[in-house]
Design an enzyme around this catalytic site. Structure first.
Site, mmCIF file in Angstrom:
data_model
loop_
_atom_site.group_PDB
_atom_site.id
_atom_site.type_symbol
_atom_site.label_atom_id
_atom_site.label_comp_id
_atom_site.label_asym_id
_atom_site.label_seq_id
_atom_site.Cartn_x
_atom_site.Cartn_y
_atom_site.Cartn_z
ATOM 1 N N ASN A 103 -2.162 2.479 5.586
ATOM 2 C CA ASN A 103 -1.241 1.356 5.313
ATOM 3 C C ASN A 103 -1.091 0.559 6.589
ATOM 4 O OD1 ASN A 103 -0.781 2.446 2.835
ATOM 5 N ND2 ASN A 103 1.362 2.971 3.188
ATOM 6 N N GLY A 104 -0.958 -0.747 6.472
ATOM 7 C CA GLY A 104 -0.700 -1.551 7.666
ATOM 8 C C GLY A 104 -1.911 -2.386 8.042
ATOM 9 N N TRP A 108 -2.888 -2.790 -1.508
ATOM 10 C CA TRP A 108 -2.499 -4.187 -1.729
ATOM 11 C C TRP A 108 -3.299 -4.981 -0.706
ATOM 12 C CZ3 TRP A 108 -0.015 -8.435 0.482
ATOM 13 C CH2 TRP A 108 0.613 -9.322 -0.409
ATOM 14 N N ARG A 113 5.483 -0.358 -6.131
ATOM 15 C CA ARG A 113 5.453 -1.117 -4.889
ATOM 16 C C ARG A 113 4.482 -2.294 -4.964
ATOM 17 N NH1 ARG A 113 7.089 2.073 -0.290
ATOM 18 N NH2 ARG A 113 5.548 1.019 0.964
ATOM 19 N N GLU A 167 19.033 -17.622 -5.591
ATOM 20 C CA GLU A 167 18.572 -16.326 -6.094
ATOM 21 C C GLU A 167 18.108 -16.460 -7.555
ATOM 22 O OE1 GLU A 167 17.586 -13.628 -5.140
ATOM 23 O OE2 GLU A 167 17.917 -12.147 -6.706
ATOM 24 N N CYS A 174 0.816 -1.212 0.000
ATOM 25 C CA CYS A 174 0.000 0.000 0.000
ATOM 26 C C CYS A 174 0.848 1.260 0.000
ATOM 27 C CB CYS A 174 -0.884 0.019 1.231
ATOM 28 S SG CYS A 174 -1.944 -1.406 1.381
ATOM 29 N N GLU A 208 9.600 -15.696 -9.506
ATOM 30 C CA GLU A 208 8.930 -14.418 -9.227
ATOM 31 C C GLU A 208 8.321 -13.799 -10.481
ATOM 32 O OE1 GLU A 208 10.948 -11.734 -5.770
ATOM 33 O OE2 GLU A 208 12.254 -12.229 -7.430
ATOM 34 N N LYS A 213 14.375 -15.530 -8.779
ATOM 35 C CA LYS A 213 14.097 -14.563 -9.857
ATOM 36 C C LYS A 213 13.163 -15.190 -10.885
ATOM 37 C CE LYS A 213 14.970 -11.448 -8.664
ATOM 38 N NZ LYS A 213 15.555 -11.230 -7.377
ATOM 39 N N HIS A 273 20.284 -36.855 -2.941
ATOM 40 C CA HIS A 273 19.396 -36.958 -1.773
ATOM 41 C C HIS A 273 17.984 -36.501 -2.087
ATOM 42 C CE1 HIS A 273 22.797 -38.050 0.672
ATOM 43 N NE2 HIS A 273 23.466 -37.021 0.177
#
Ligand code: G6P
Length: 609
Positions: free
Chosen positions: A99-100, A74, A27, A482, A2, A489, A486, A505
């Site tokens: 926000n929050g 969001w 964001r 990473e 948000c 995502e 990527k 394994h």
């Protein structure tokens, strides 16, 4: 996540509000809205589309006013539908963005319903709006500031809000408790936002609110009270201008732009380093470093993988015991506290809720030596820690972190060298060699970026797959993690990463001739072991994509594709090997037609749990 923008000015503020939202788009959000006080009443436009559509709707509705608030949401409480989008109104008298998360919203909702408030959304935010309205009704002065102060005392959770009221047409009030809020001081108006970037071009000076602060903004000035209601003065700071402007320029996506900015941001981070000294981490670092016997690194997401990479450096170069932990795990488990361990939080934003909470938790447990490695100068983590290192990557807009990661690695490598030197593990020759390598890194990164056409051909093949396996060993294992992160995502290809020694394994069971196996194969001490792992994959038909470097001596052949990085880069090799993996994810996502900069369900800065 948000985003908040608020404005009070001697002119129409609608343009500032929508432009602010546009700058916060990166964001991540799923709905947005603007409210202003127009003809004596709050009016709003809300949308589940993009900010550009909202701006069109705002124009069609002829929204205008000299005070207003705006929001990108969001979704947490309540689906991403228009009714849940902010600004939220209470009885057409209070307009509020938030926000929050309000943890005690349920009992408050019941209480307010019993008082006759009708809820029009499923949000926890509506509780705040009605609570402020009700508190104001109870007060004969009808003062918005008093109502906000009293209402906030009843909230539990972490939040930032911006609010205005019908009967106070000259002010917007903002409050911060756990979520960031910054005031932009202008000549003909004052502004607020959850991120200073929202106000760039609008304000040149900023006030970063402290926890518990409530700020009253009018055209004449900004009045701030602390959590006890006492008037406080907060420092006004000139805008931190980064020359890596948040504009897209000639690139197709911010992520692509940010991948290609890496030589420059790494040059900025390394050129200024002429010798290895604790002063790199602030004036108090020398003493703090002399008092510690180990490190505890805490982070989330990509920042966690830079911390994991650093563990290899910190233990091998500095000989200092290093633990790395995902912040959301650390904050909730019972751990054995070593007060001589320095807690290092690694974060692009400096606001990630779990990392911030983990830092506070560590401090409560008695860790007084703390360091933030962070990309945002006035962020909460930078303000809460004893030592700070600013990574200086400039604004990172793409949700998937790239240049922030490489600059974190530079910072952590410098930390390893500094602690190594302080502890007598790094000689003058070692230092000189490491500095030479650091200073040559930008050139080495440029030559890796030049491999892009070869990576595009890998991406075309990968885009047709549903799964991928990434392998690495040693300091390149976190780089494999990473690379897998990527890829999943932004391209939504399911990807997993394993230390190559673990193949037998478990992961070998999923290797067939349908499985692409991306292997990081630098010419280091583990290369021969890795070559055996490669054979194991090939024997099961796995399609190998090998990122080699000078001297690796693995040739392309049937089922084995090799891209060779021009140089082997010793301990700094992870910084070079991550770049082709970033490009691979980027081009795979482009080939699959996903929204690269704003991947589904993800946010740039995760400011709620
Ligand atoms: C989100 C972002 C990631 C980032 C992570 C940690 O998940 O999408 O790119 O790595 O948060 O964020 P931080 O700002 O603490 O580095």
């Amino acid at each position: 996540m948000c985003g908040i923008v608020g404005a009070v000015a001697q002119r129409d503020v609608v343009g500032v509000l929508t432009e602010g939202l546009r700058r916060l788009e990166y964001r991540g959000y799923d709905s947005c809205g603007v409210a202003v006080l127009q003809h004596g009443a709050p009016r709003r436009v809300r949308s589940v589309e993009r900010v550009a559509n909202l701006a069109d709707q705002v124009q069609e509705a002829s929204l205008s006013g000299t005070i207003g608030v705006a929001h990108t949401r969001w979704a947490t409480h309540g689906a991403p539908v228009t009714d849940n989008a902010h600004p939220i109104f209470s009885r057409d008298e209070i307009a509020l963005v938030h926000n929050g998360i309000i943890e005690n919203h349920e009992p408050l909702r019941d209480e307010l319903k019993a008082l006759g408030y009708v809820f029009e959304s499923d949000t926890d935010t509506e509780v705040i709006a009605h609570l402020i309205h009700h508190t104001r009704e109870q007060d004969p002065s009808r003062d918005l500031l008093t109502a906000v102060q009293r209402a906030l005392q009843r909230l539990r959770g972490a939040y930032a809000i911006a609010v205005f009221a019908k009967n106070e047409p000259d002010r917007v009030i903002g409050a911060r408790a756990g979520s960031p809020l910054v005031i932009g001081v202008g000549e003909r108006g004052n502004y607020l936002a959850s991120d200073a970037m929202a106000l760039s071009g609008t304000a040149e000076h900023f006030i970063f609110l402290e926890e518990g602060d409530i700020a009253v903004l009018s055209c004449d000035g900004v009045h701030i009270v602390d959590r006890d209601g006492a008037t406080v003065r907060r420092e006004v700071q000139a805008q931190h201008t980064s020359h890596y402007a948040a504009e897209l320029g000639p690139y197709r996506h911010y992520m692509q732009k940010e991948i290609f900015e890496q030589p420059d941001v790494v040059a900025d981070a390394t050129e200024r380093v002429r010798s290895i000294t604790p002063a790199l981490f602030g004036p108090n670092a020398q003493r703090a470093f002399s008092e510690i016997d180990s490190l505890l690194l805490l982070a989330c997401g990509t920042s966690y993988y830079s911390a994991l990479t650093a563990k290899y450096w910190l233990e091998s170069i500095a000989g200092i015991p290093t633990q790395v932990e995902i912040a959301s795990e650390y904050r909730y488990r019972e751990s054995v506290v070593n007060p001589c361990a320095m807690v290092v939080v690694v974060s692009q934003s400096g606001e990630t809720a779990d990392t911030l909470a983990a830092l506070k938790h560590a401090q409560e447990l008695g860790h007084h030596h703390t360091l933030a490695i962070c990309n945002v100068p006035h962020s909460s983590m930078m303000r809460l820690t004893e030592l700070q290192y600013l990574t200086g990557a400039g604004p990172e807009i793409g949700v998937a972190s790239t240049k922030a990661f490489t600059t974190q690695l530079v910072a952590l490598f410098l930390l390893a060298l500094t602690l190594g030197k302080e502890r007598g593990h790094v000689s003058a020759d070692d230092e000189a060699r490491a500095l030479r390598q650091l200073h040559h890194l930008p050139a080495a990164l440029n030559s890796v970026l030049a491999l892009e056409p070869q990576i595009v051909s890998w991406a075309e093949a990968l885009a047709r797959k549903d799964h991928a396996l990434f392998l690495g060993r040693g300091v390149h294992y976190p780089i494999a993690l990473e690379g897998a992160l990527k890829l999943k995502e932004i391209s939504y290809v399911h990807a997993e990463a394993y230390p190559a020694g673990e193949l037998k394994h478990g992961p070998l069971a999923i290797v067939t001739n349908e499985m692409p196996v991306i292997t990081i194969a630098p010419n280091d001490a583990l290369l021969e072991k890795l070559k055996s792992n490669i054979q194991e994959v090939r024997a099961r038909g796995g399609q190998l994509y090998v990122l080699a470097d000078a001297g690796t001596k693995i040739e392309s052949r049937d089922g084995v594709r090799v891209i060779q990085l021009p140089e082997h880069y010793g301990p700094l090799s992870p910084i070079l090997h991550v770049v082709p993996l970033q490009l691979l994810a980027y081009h795979t996502a482009c080939a699959r037609g996903t929204d690269v900069d704003k991947p589904r369900n993800l946010a740039k800065s995760v400011t709620v749990e």
